[in-house]
Motif scaffolding. Sequence first.
Motif, PDB file in Angstrom:
ATOM      1  N   ILE A   1      11.991  -0.313   9.094  1.00  0.00           N
ATOM      2  CA  ILE A   1      11.468  -1.141  10.182  1.00  0.00           C
ATOM      3  C   ILE A   1      10.749  -0.280  11.217  1.00  0.00           C
ATOM      4  O   ILE A   1       9.652  -0.632  11.677  1.00  0.00           O
ATOM      5  N   SER A   2      11.324   0.860  11.582  1.00  0.00           N
ATOM      6  CA  SER A   2      10.688   1.700  12.605  1.00  0.00           C
ATOM      7  C   SER A   2       9.337   2.240  12.130  1.00  0.00           C
ATOM      8  O   SER A   2       8.380   2.307  12.905  1.00  0.00           O
ATOM      9  N   THR A   3       9.221   2.576  10.858  1.00  0.00           N
ATOM     10  CA  THR A   3       7.948   3.060  10.324  1.00  0.00           C
ATOM     11  C   THR A   3       6.909   1.940  10.311  1.00  0.00           C
ATOM     12  O   THR A   3       5.756   2.144  10.682  1.00  0.00           O
ATOM     13  N   ILE A   4       7.328   0.753   9.894  1.00  0.00           N
ATOM     14  CA  ILE A   4       6.408  -0.399   9.885  1.00  0.00           C
ATOM     15  C   ILE A   4       5.944  -0.697  11.303  1.00  0.00           C
ATOM     16  O   ILE A   4       4.751  -0.908  11.551  1.00  0.00           O
ATOM     17  N   ALA A   5       6.890  -0.699  12.247  1.00  0.00           N
ATOM     18  CA  ALA A   5       6.546  -0.976  13.645  1.00  0.00           C
ATOM     19  C   ALA A   5       5.548   0.051  14.175  1.00  0.00           C
ATOM     20  O   ALA A   5       4.570  -0.309  14.840  1.00  0.00           O
ATOM     21  N   LEU A   6       5.771   1.302  13.862  1.00  0.00           N
ATOM     22  CA  LEU A   6       4.876   2.363  14.316  1.00  0.00           C
ATOM     23  C   LEU A   6       3.479   2.202  13.716  1.00  0.00           C
ATOM     24  O   LEU A   6       2.473   2.277  14.424  1.00  0.00           O
ATOM     25  N   ARG A   7       3.403   1.948  12.411  1.00  0.00           N
ATOM     26  CA  ARG A   7       2.107   1.834  11.738  1.00  0.00           C
ATOM     27  C   ARG A   7       1.330   0.601  12.169  1.00  0.00           C
ATOM     28  O   ARG A   7       0.103   0.620  12.207  1.00  0.00           O
ATOM     29  N   LEU A   8       2.031  -0.484  12.489  1.00  0.00           N
ATOM     30  CA  LEU A   8       1.349  -1.725  12.867  1.00  0.00           C
ATOM     31  C   LEU A   8       1.230  -1.905  14.380  1.00  0.00           C
ATOM     32  O   LEU A   8       0.680  -2.894  14.841  1.00  0.00           O
ATOM     33  N   ASN A   9       1.803  -0.968  15.125  1.00  0.00           N
ATOM     34  CA  ASN A   9       1.749  -0.998  16.586  1.00  0.00           C
ATOM     35  C   ASN A   9       2.467  -2.230  17.172  1.00  0.00           C
ATOM     36  O   ASN A   9       1.922  -2.926  18.033  1.00  0.00           O
TER      37      ASN A   9
ATOM     38  N   GLY B   1      19.388  10.169  13.286  1.00  0.00           N
ATOM     39  CA  GLY B   1      20.824  10.239  13.057  1.00  0.00           C
ATOM     40  C   GLY B   1      21.280   9.365  11.909  1.00  0.00           C
ATOM     41  O   GLY B   1      21.366   9.808  10.783  1.00  0.00           O
ATOM     42  N   ARG B   2      21.574   8.108  12.201  1.00  0.00           N
ATOM     43  CA  ARG B   2      22.122   7.263  11.134  1.00  0.00           C
ATOM     44  C   ARG B   2      21.026   6.832  10.165  1.00  0.00           C
ATOM     45  O   ARG B   2      19.851   6.760  10.510  1.00  0.00           O
ATOM     46  N   LYS B   3      21.435   6.519   8.951  1.00  0.00           N
ATOM     47  CA  LYS B   3      20.489   6.143   7.910  1.00  0.00           C
ATOM     48  C   LYS B   3      19.903   4.771   8.197  1.00  0.00           C
ATOM     49  O   LYS B   3      20.598   3.866   8.634  1.00  0.00           O
ATOM     50  N   ALA B   4      18.614   4.639   7.925  1.00  0.00           N
ATOM     51  CA  ALA B   4      17.912   3.371   8.135  1.00  0.00           C
ATOM     52  C   ALA B   4      17.732   2.654   6.802  1.00  0.00           C
ATOM     53  O   ALA B   4      17.697   3.284   5.746  1.00  0.00           O
ATOM     54  N   THR B   5      17.617   1.349   6.861  1.00  0.00           N
ATOM     55  CA  THR B   5      17.374   0.558   5.654  1.00  0.00           C
ATOM     56  C   THR B   5      15.875   0.528   5.368  1.00  0.00           C
ATOM     57  O   THR B   5      15.064   0.320   6.264  1.00  0.00           O
ATOM     58  N   ALA B   6      15.532   0.736   4.117  1.00  0.00           N
ATOM     59  CA  ALA B   6      14.133   0.645   3.692  1.00  0.00           C
ATOM     60  C   ALA B   6      13.912  -0.701   3.019  1.00  0.00           C
ATOM     61  O   ALA B   6      14.839  -1.305   2.466  1.00  0.00           O
ATOM     62  N   TYR B   7      12.673  -1.155   3.070  1.00  0.00           N
ATOM     63  CA  TYR B   7      12.307  -2.454   2.501  1.00  0.00           C
ATOM     64  C   TYR B   7      11.116  -2.289   1.573  1.00  0.00           C
ATOM     65  O   TYR B   7      10.304  -1.380   1.730  1.00  0.00           O
ATOM     66  N   ARG B   8      11.027  -3.191   0.616  1.00  0.00           N
ATOM     67  CA  ARG B   8       9.911  -3.188  -0.325  1.00  0.00           C
ATOM     68  C   ARG B   8       9.568  -4.614  -0.714  1.00  0.00           C
ATOM     69  O   ARG B   8      10.342  -5.545  -0.484  1.00  0.00           O
ATOM     70  N   ILE B   9       8.434  -4.762  -1.329  1.00  0.00           N
ATOM     71  CA  ILE B   9       8.011  -6.065  -1.817  1.00  0.00           C
ATOM     72  C   ILE B   9       8.911  -6.468  -2.975  1.00  0.00           C
ATOM     73  O   ILE B   9       9.238  -5.649  -3.834  1.00  0.00           O
ATOM     74  N   ASN B  10       9.306  -7.714  -2.999  1.00  0.00           N
ATOM     75  CA  ASN B  10      10.041  -8.276  -4.129  1.00  0.00           C
ATOM     76  C   ASN B  10       8.994  -8.683  -5.160  1.00  0.00           C
ATOM     77  O   ASN B  10       8.416  -9.766  -5.079  1.00  0.00           O
ATOM     78  N   SER B  11       8.724  -7.808  -6.094  1.00  0.00           N
ATOM     79  CA  SER B  11       7.602  -8.008  -7.014  1.00  0.00           C
ATOM     80  C   SER B  11       7.717  -9.291  -7.835  1.00  0.00           C
ATOM     81  O   SER B  11       6.714  -9.850  -8.242  1.00  0.00           O
ATOM     82  N   GLY B  12       8.915  -9.781  -8.053  1.00  0.00           N
ATOM     83  CA  GLY B  12       9.100 -10.998  -8.842  1.00  0.00           C
ATOM     84  C   GLY B  12       9.065 -12.278  -8.042  1.00  0.00           C
ATOM     85  O   GLY B  12       9.317 -13.359  -8.571  1.00  0.00           O
ATOM     86  N   SER B  13       8.717 -12.187  -6.760  1.00  0.00           N
ATOM     87  CA  SER B  13       8.743 -13.392  -5.927  1.00  0.00           C
ATOM     88  C   SER B  13       7.467 -14.215  -6.030  1.00  0.00           C
ATOM     89  O   SER B  13       7.469 -15.397  -5.695  1.00  0.00           O
ATOM     90  N   ALA B  14       6.374 -13.614  -6.470  1.00  0.00           N
ATOM     91  CA  ALA B  14       5.112 -14.343  -6.581  1.00  0.00           C
ATOM     92  C   ALA B  14       4.225 -13.664  -7.615  1.00  0.00           C
ATOM     93  O   ALA B  14       4.320 -12.458  -7.842  1.00  0.00           O
TER      94      ALA B  14
ATOM     95  N   GLN C   1       0.805  -1.208   0.000  1.00  0.00           N
ATOM     96  CA  GLN C   1       0.000   0.000   0.000  1.00  0.00           C
ATOM     97  C   GLN C   1       0.848   1.273   0.000  1.00  0.00           C
ATOM     98  O   GLN C   1       0.533   2.229  -0.700  1.00  0.00           O
ATOM     99  N   GLU C   2       1.935   1.269   0.778  1.00  0.00           N
ATOM    100  CA  GLU C   2       2.677   2.508   0.983  1.00  0.00           C
ATOM    101  C   GLU C   2       4.046   2.549   0.318  1.00  0.00           C
ATOM    102  O   GLU C   2       4.692   3.585   0.312  1.00  0.00           O
ATOM    103  N   GLY C   3       4.529   1.427  -0.187  1.00  0.00           N
ATOM    104  CA  GLY C   3       5.835   1.429  -0.831  1.00  0.00           C
ATOM    105  C   GLY C   3       6.966   1.202   0.151  1.00  0.00           C
ATOM    106  O   GLY C   3       6.781   0.577   1.197  1.00  0.00           O
ATOM    107  N   ASP C   4       8.136   1.727  -0.163  1.00  0.00           N
ATOM    108  CA  ASP C   4       9.347   1.507   0.635  1.00  0.00           C
ATOM    109  C   ASP C   4       9.196   2.082   2.042  1.00  0.00           C
ATOM    110  O   ASP C   4       8.863   3.259   2.202  1.00  0.00           O
ATOM    111  N   LEU C   5       9.466   1.244   3.058  1.00  0.00           N
ATOM    112  CA  LEU C   5       9.363   1.677   4.450  1.00  0.00           C
ATOM    113  C   LEU C   5      10.497   1.095   5.281  1.00  0.00           C
ATOM    114  O   LEU C   5      11.018   0.027   4.968  1.00  0.00           O
TER     115      LEU C   5
END
Length: 166
Positions: A23-31, A61-74, A17-21
């Motif tokens: 871990i901290s953003t995902i944790a916040l949105r999903l509680n 401060g330090r840069k965080a890693t963003a994650y996305r769906i691997n569109s070719g996985s399924a 739904q939201e694209g690249d996010l």
Amino acid sequence: MDTSIELKHKIIALLAQEGDLTISTIALRLNYTAPTVARYINELIEGKSIESCGKVASSHGRKATAYRINSGSAYFVGVMPRHKELSMAMMDYSGSILYTSSSRWQLSNNMENLEEICCAIEKFIQDTNIPASKVKRICFGLSGRVNKHTGESFSFFNDENNEEPL
């Protein structure tokens, strides 16, 4: 509390739904806590459902890693048999429609017609050059009456003399 599968589905749905996010953003949105989300993110990466897409700026401060769906996985196939047309579409895990097909068709309520649809689906998948093992679901849209609990059609692919659907 969600099961691990439910939480993984929520993570994938959020990324879809939201694209690249991060871990901290995902944790916040999903509680959920960041360590819990990180554990499931790692499992989803191991299963190749999601992937890292690089570092992004962070307010901490330090840069965080963003994650996305691997569109070719399924991949998923949608099939719509109509009275005079058979339409199909394939989409990737991110929801992008990659291939479509529409052909003249005569829908009939018999086993032969159901077998013809199955053969048409197999050919459609072969023509895309996507490995059949990566197709995770094939969904049908049938008109008429359908049992919402079992998916059984009362209008097509049933035999009046047999209690079991075709």
